[in-house]
Design an enzyme around this catalytic site. Sequence first.
Site, mmCIF file in Angstrom:
data_model
loop_
_atom_site.group_PDB
_atom_site.id
_atom_site.type_symbol
_atom_site.label_atom_id
_atom_site.label_comp_id
_atom_site.label_asym_id
_atom_site.label_seq_id
_atom_site.Cartn_x
_atom_site.Cartn_y
_atom_site.Cartn_z
ATOM 1 N N THR A 90 0.831 -1.207 0.000
ATOM 2 C CA THR A 90 0.000 0.000 0.000
ATOM 3 C C THR A 90 0.865 1.257 0.000
ATOM 4 O O THR A 90 2.049 1.228 0.339
ATOM 5 C CB THR A 90 -0.943 0.020 1.221
ATOM 6 O OG1 THR A 90 -0.171 0.032 2.417
ATOM 7 C CG2 THR A 90 -1.865 -1.194 1.215
ATOM 8 N N ASP A 91 0.240 2.367 -0.372
ATOM 9 C CA ASP A 91 0.939 3.650 -0.402
ATOM 10 C C ASP A 91 0.480 4.531 0.751
ATOM 11 O O ASP A 91 -0.255 4.075 1.630
ATOM 12 C CB ASP A 91 0.730 4.328 -1.758
ATOM 13 C CG ASP A 91 -0.740 4.609 -2.070
ATOM 14 O OD1 ASP A 91 -1.580 4.604 -1.139
ATOM 15 O OD2 ASP A 91 -1.053 4.844 -3.247
ATOM 16 N N GLN A 92 0.863 5.794 0.753
ATOM 17 C CA GLN A 92 0.499 6.705 1.839
ATOM 18 C C GLN A 92 -0.997 6.949 1.926
ATOM 19 O O GLN A 92 -1.490 7.365 2.965
ATOM 20 C CB GLN A 92 1.216 8.049 1.679
ATOM 21 C CG GLN A 92 2.641 8.015 2.166
ATOM 22 C CD GLN A 92 3.237 9.404 2.191
ATOM 23 O OE1 GLN A 92 3.065 10.171 1.244
ATOM 24 N NE2 GLN A 92 3.927 9.723 3.272
ATOM 25 N N VAL A 148 -3.960 2.631 0.021
ATOM 26 C CA VAL A 148 -4.478 1.750 -1.030
ATOM 27 C C VAL A 148 -3.312 1.071 -1.727
ATOM 28 O O VAL A 148 -2.158 1.498 -1.623
ATOM 29 C CB VAL A 148 -5.346 2.520 -2.064
ATOM 30 C CG1 VAL A 148 -6.546 3.149 -1.393
ATOM 31 C CG2 VAL A 148 -4.548 3.562 -2.809
#
Length: 141
Positions: A15-17, A20
């Site tokens: 996931t990213d910041q 998601v």
Amino acid sequence: MIISTKEIEVRYAETDQMGVVYHANYLVWMEVGRTQLIKDLGFSYASLESEGYISPVIDLQIAYKKPLRYGETATIKTWIGYYDGFRSVYEYEVFTPNGDLAITASSTHVCVKKESFKPISFRKLFPDWHEKYLHAAKKED
């Protein structure tokens, strides 16, 4: 047409910041889907490589529809959308846990000699794979 299904639990590292799945991770999942489809057809990509051949991506299309988040389970559906004995186009759909479409994608591959990257005729060198791919790619009426 044969459709392979594989589930993957979304890991935190994917996931990213925004919380998601980071867009590039779908490419890894597509490879997981391709590998599963090849296995479902009775073959092994690793055995192809051990014989001195690889199947690089020459084109990639992807459309992002809905996000997936950490802890959710993604369902990857993979099938052969086109095959002509030289080029294979794999198609993918990835679904969220509630069945919403997260991505649609396709990747185009050719088979080449590992040492030279010279394209080969899959039809001639791997007749068993060729026949299975022809059958798997057929559209049912």
